[in-house]
Scaffold this motif. Structure first.
Motif, short mmCIF file in Angstrom:
data_model
loop_
_atom_site.label_atom_id
_atom_site.label_comp_id
_atom_site.label_asym_id
_atom_site.label_seq_id
_atom_site.Cartn_x
_atom_site.Cartn_y
_atom_site.Cartn_z
N ASP A 110 0.84 -1.18 0.13
CA ASP A 110 -0.22 -0.18 0.16
C ASP A 110 0.96 1.19 -0.02
OD1 ASP A 110 -2.55 1.38 -0.02
OD2 ASP A 110 -2.34 1.47 2.28
N GLY A 112 3.91 1.69 -1.71
CA GLY A 112 4.55 1.61 -2.87
C GLY A 112 5.87 1.85 -2.18
N ASP A 113 5.38 3.65 -3.72
CA ASP A 113 6.56 3.97 -4.22
C ASP A 113 6.60 5.71 -3.19
OD1 ASP A 113 8.16 2.43 -5.73
OD2 ASP A 113 7.24 2.80 -7.56
N SER A 114 5.71 5.50 -2.41
CA SER A 114 5.52 7.19 -1.94
C SER A 114 6.10 6.89 -0.76
CB SER A 114 4.00 6.67 -1.00
OG SER A 114 2.84 6.82 -2.17
N TYR A 138 1.58 7.43 6.86
CA TYR A 138 1.87 7.33 4.69
C TYR A 138 0.61 8.23 4.90
CZ TYR A 138 -0.24 3.07 4.31
OH TYR A 138 -1.22 2.14 4.66
N ASP A 140 -1.91 7.22 1.60
CA ASP A 140 -2.37 6.01 0.65
C ASP A 140 -3.11 7.09 -0.68
OD1 ASP A 140 -4.71 7.49 0.67
OD2 ASP A 140 -5.49 5.57 2.35
N LYS A 141 -3.15 6.16 -1.48
CA LYS A 141 -3.91 6.89 -3.42
C LYS A 141 -4.91 7.50 -2.78
CE LYS A 141 -1.65 2.63 -5.29
NZ LYS A 141 -0.51 2.03 -3.34
N SER A 142 -5.06 7.69 -1.97
CA SER A 142 -6.62 8.31 -2.12
C SER A 142 -6.54 9.39 -1.30
CB SER A 142 -8.38 7.25 -1.21
OG SER A 142 -7.74 6.56 0.35
N GLY A 143 -5.25 9.77 -0.68
CA GLY A 143 -5.40 10.54 -0.17
C GLY A 143 -5.41 10.70 1.33
#
Length: 343
Positions: A110, A112-114, A138, A140-143
């Motif tokens: 989840d 990832g590269d963040s 962190y 996530d992809k949904s902000g």
């Protein structure tokens, strides 16, 4: 030659049948472990024998599965081979460790590269082994801002070099990149422990901490004494309210008790001294009752000695001096944590 009766055919059939039973036993143990882990329940019982009325949650749930499904009942527990019951502690630990690895992989996937932040704290266990708890934060992809607990790593000590080495090893094992790390937060538990140790090197301060523990042990040694302490404190609060010395309102004058200090938290030492100050009159009342009514002469003498020392100038001075020092230290830590959050 009848191939259906050939020994190799019979062995293969028996092997496939046993594999099916093994798979069903394993799936049963996995589902039981999944339920107990999800709800944070204990696995083991004190007596896990077949005659036990309370063999523990794990075995009890396996029995429940068996009552629901006769096929499961026919191959589990007493109906399973002695070396294939799939209920021993080692099997349970392996299943839970497999869960942990899958959860950890999902968290890392989840991220990832963040970029992410790392938070570290001491987590010493009941066997007094030093451990380091790791948490990541962190987006996530949904902000959404996400915080996830990664695990606990054993460390020989909590020095900076040891923590760095353990973190590097953890990152290497699970494919986390230090280059993506954008923030770090530490509770400073070892520093707090060191400050307490330094403070204890001073005779008066060491005596203060030891004596405070002694007061807590005497006043809180039984439910009866703790109830008496709460009753006396309630009477003091009502009296103070009637005289206008304190104000009433939501969240004020809540029921409290004497608090014990921990090894690595300034706040726990501060709260111990603060609770003693706030309940000082009630503590004196309880100790005077013990000194008057205790059945043992030694208990009466000890309570009277404690009262005499509590009312001494040296103790009062040391009490308020350390309370002020710890309060200033806590203010600094709150300021520092606020700066970390801003960064």
């Amino acid at each position: 030659m009848n191939q259906n009766q050939h020994i190799e055919t019979i062995v293969c059939k028996q092997s496939d049948k046993e594999k099916g039973k093994y798979k069903m036993r394993l799936n049963t143990s996995i589902e039981v472990a999944r339920y107990l882990s999800t709800h944070g329940l204990a696995f083991r019982g004190h007596d896990e024998s077949e005659s036990s009325a309370n063999p523990g949650n794990f075995i009890a749930l396996v029995k429940t599965f068996g009552r629901i499904n006769s096929d499961i009942e026919a191959i589990t527990l007493k109906n399973a081979p002695l070396n294939h019951k799939m209920i021993c502690s080692d099997i349970q630990k392996e299943i839970v460790n497999a869960f942990a690895m899958e959860v950890l992989r999902a968290i890392i996937s989840d991220i990832g590269d963040s970029t992410f932040c790392l938070m570290v704290d001491e987590a010493r266990d009941i066997s007094m082994k030093e451990q380091m708890a790791l948490v990541v934060r962190y987006v996530d992809k949904s902000g959404s801002v996400i915080e996830r607990f990664l695990g606990v790593e054993h460390v020989t000590d909590t020095s900076a070099l040891t923590l760095k080495s353990t973190i590097d090893d953890f990152f290497s094992r699970y494919g986390l990149s230090v280059s993506k790390l954008r923030g770090q937060g530490y509770a400073g538990a070892s520093n707090m422990k060191a400050l307490v140790a330094v403070a204890r090197k001073h005779g008066h301060i060491s005596s203060l901490f030891d004596f405070t523990t002694r007061v807590l042990n005497v006043v809180g040694s039984s439910c009866k004494r703790r109830d008496l302490l709460r009753e006396k404190q309630s009477e003091k609060i009502i009296e103070a309210l009637d005289m206008g010395d304190i104000s009433s309102g939501r969240g004020l004058n809540q029921e409290t008790n004497l608090k014990r200090a921990g090894d690595t938290r300034w706040s726990s030492h501060y709260n111990t001294l603060l609770s003693l100050i706030n309940m000082f009159d009630a503590v004196i009342d309880v100790l005077e009752i013990i000194g008057r009514d205790a059945s043992s002469t030694s208990h009466r003498t000890e309570a009277q000695d404690i009262v005499d020392r509590l009312l001494s100038f040296d103790f009062i001075m040391s009490l308020f001096l350390m309370k002020n020092i710890l309060a200033s230290q806590m203010s600094y830590l709150k300021y520092f944590k606020g700066k970390i959050k801003i960064l």
